[in-house]
Design a protein around this motif. Structure first.
Motif, PDB file in Angstrom:
ATOM      1  N   ILE A  86       0.850  -1.177   0.000  1.00 49.23           N
ATOM      2  CA  ILE A  86       0.000   0.000   0.000  1.00 49.23           C
ATOM      3  C   ILE A  86       0.887   1.229   0.000  1.00 49.23           C
ATOM      4  O   ILE A  86       1.880   1.309   0.732  1.00 49.23           O
ATOM      5  CB  ILE A  86      -0.961  -0.019   1.221  1.00 49.23           C
ATOM      6  N   SER A  87       0.536   2.191  -0.844  1.00 40.95           N
ATOM      7  CA  SER A  87       1.319   3.408  -0.952  1.00 40.95           C
ATOM      8  C   SER A  87       0.910   4.411   0.116  1.00 40.95           C
ATOM      9  O   SER A  87      -0.077   4.226   0.830  1.00 40.95           O
ATOM     10  CB  SER A  87       1.135   4.009  -2.343  1.00 40.95           C
ATOM     11  N   GLY A 130      -0.460   7.067  -0.472  1.00 45.18           N
ATOM     12  CA  GLY A 130      -1.764   7.558  -0.883  1.00 45.18           C
ATOM     13  C   GLY A 130      -2.839   6.507  -0.824  1.00 45.18           C
ATOM     14  O   GLY A 130      -3.948   6.714  -1.326  1.00 45.18           O
ATOM     15  N   SER A 131      -2.510   5.347  -0.236  1.00 39.63           N
ATOM     16  CA  SER A 131      -3.432   4.232  -0.023  1.00 39.63           C
ATOM     17  C   SER A 131      -3.809   3.475  -1.290  1.00 39.63           C
ATOM     18  O   SER A 131      -4.819   2.771  -1.313  1.00 39.63           O
ATOM     19  CB  SER A 131      -4.709   4.701   0.703  1.00 39.63           C
ATOM     20  N   SER A 132      -3.005   3.584  -2.338  1.00 42.42           N
ATOM     21  CA  SER A 132      -3.174   2.692  -3.486  1.00 42.42           C
ATOM     22  C   SER A 132      -2.648   1.324  -3.101  1.00 42.42           C
ATOM     23  O   SER A 132      -1.613   1.213  -2.442  1.00 42.42           O
ATOM     24  CB  SER A 132      -2.406   3.216  -4.692  1.00 42.42           C
ATOM     25  N   THR A 133      -3.345   0.285  -3.527  1.00 44.68           N
ATOM     26  CA  THR A 133      -2.985  -1.069  -3.102  1.00 44.68           C
ATOM     27  C   THR A 133      -2.701  -1.989  -4.291  1.00 44.68           C
ATOM     28  O   THR A 133      -3.224  -1.801  -5.393  1.00 44.68           O
ATOM     29  CB  THR A 133      -4.101  -1.689  -2.254  1.00 44.68           C
ATOM     30  N   ASN A 134      -1.868  -2.976  -4.034  1.00 43.77           N
ATOM     31  CA  ASN A 134      -1.596  -4.058  -4.979  1.00 43.77           C
ATOM     32  C   ASN A 134      -1.646  -5.370  -4.209  1.00 43.77           C
ATOM     33  O   ASN A 134      -1.188  -5.430  -3.065  1.00 43.77           O
ATOM     34  CB  ASN A 134      -0.216  -3.903  -5.621  1.00 43.77           C
ATOM     35  N   LYS A 192      -6.168 -12.050  -3.724  1.00 42.62           N
ATOM     36  CA  LYS A 192      -7.196 -11.052  -4.058  1.00 42.62           C
ATOM     37  C   LYS A 192      -8.567 -11.531  -3.628  1.00 42.62           C
ATOM     38  O   LYS A 192      -8.938 -12.684  -3.847  1.00 42.62           O
ATOM     39  CB  LYS A 192      -7.190 -10.783  -5.564  1.00 42.62           C
ATOM     40  N   SER A 243      -4.116  -2.404   4.880  1.00 43.37           N
ATOM     41  CA  SER A 243      -4.483  -1.040   5.252  1.00 43.37           C
ATOM     42  C   SER A 243      -3.346  -0.459   6.082  1.00 43.37           C
ATOM     43  O   SER A 243      -2.443  -1.178   6.516  1.00 43.37           O
ATOM     44  CB  SER A 243      -5.793  -1.023   6.038  1.00 43.37           C
TER      45      SER A 243
END
Length: 123
Positions: free
Chosen positions: A51-52, A54-58, A64, A70
């Motif tokens: 998670i970045s 900025g809360s972008s996730t992979n 998945k 989080s």
């Protein structure tokens, strides 16, 4: 300069849930990516989720829809909620944090690893 403390691993039956936590501390200026990796016996370490800032996730395809990553920036902590666990999720889970730390020589950007926490899923 940055220490990571993981918690939350353990033994659970298939279909169960666990929540991992990883708290960063030390001379931290900023934290960018935070993530979880895992390593099963005889296998290479692999990315589970990240998670970045900025809360972008992979997520790895294998998790998945079952795992959720989080972070709480105020606590410098990253979490991994693991649901519908499968025996193939059994591994040592490692926290990884990309951070900029204060040092005597100035700012240092580096990647830091936790000590690992065992997750065992029984069938």
């Amino acid at each position: 300069q940055v220490q990571l403390v993981e918690s939350g691993g353990g033994l659970v039956q298939a279909g169960g849930s666990l929540r991992l936590s990883c708290a960063a501390s030390g001379s931290i200026f900023s934290i960018n990516l935070m993530g979880w990796y895992r390593q099963a016996p005889g296998k290479q370490r692999e990315l589970v989720a990240r998670i970045s800032s900025g809360s972008s996730t992979n997520y790895a395809d294998s998790v998945k829809g079952r795992f959720t990553i989080s972070r709480d920036n105020a606590k410098s902590t990253v979490y991994l909620q693991m649901n519908s666990l499968k025996p193939e999720d059994t591994a040592v889970y490692y926290c990884n944090v990309n951070a900029v730390a204060y040092t005597s020589k100035g700012y240092l950007a580096d990647a830091y690893w936790g000590q690992g926490t065992q997750v065992t899923v029984s069938s």
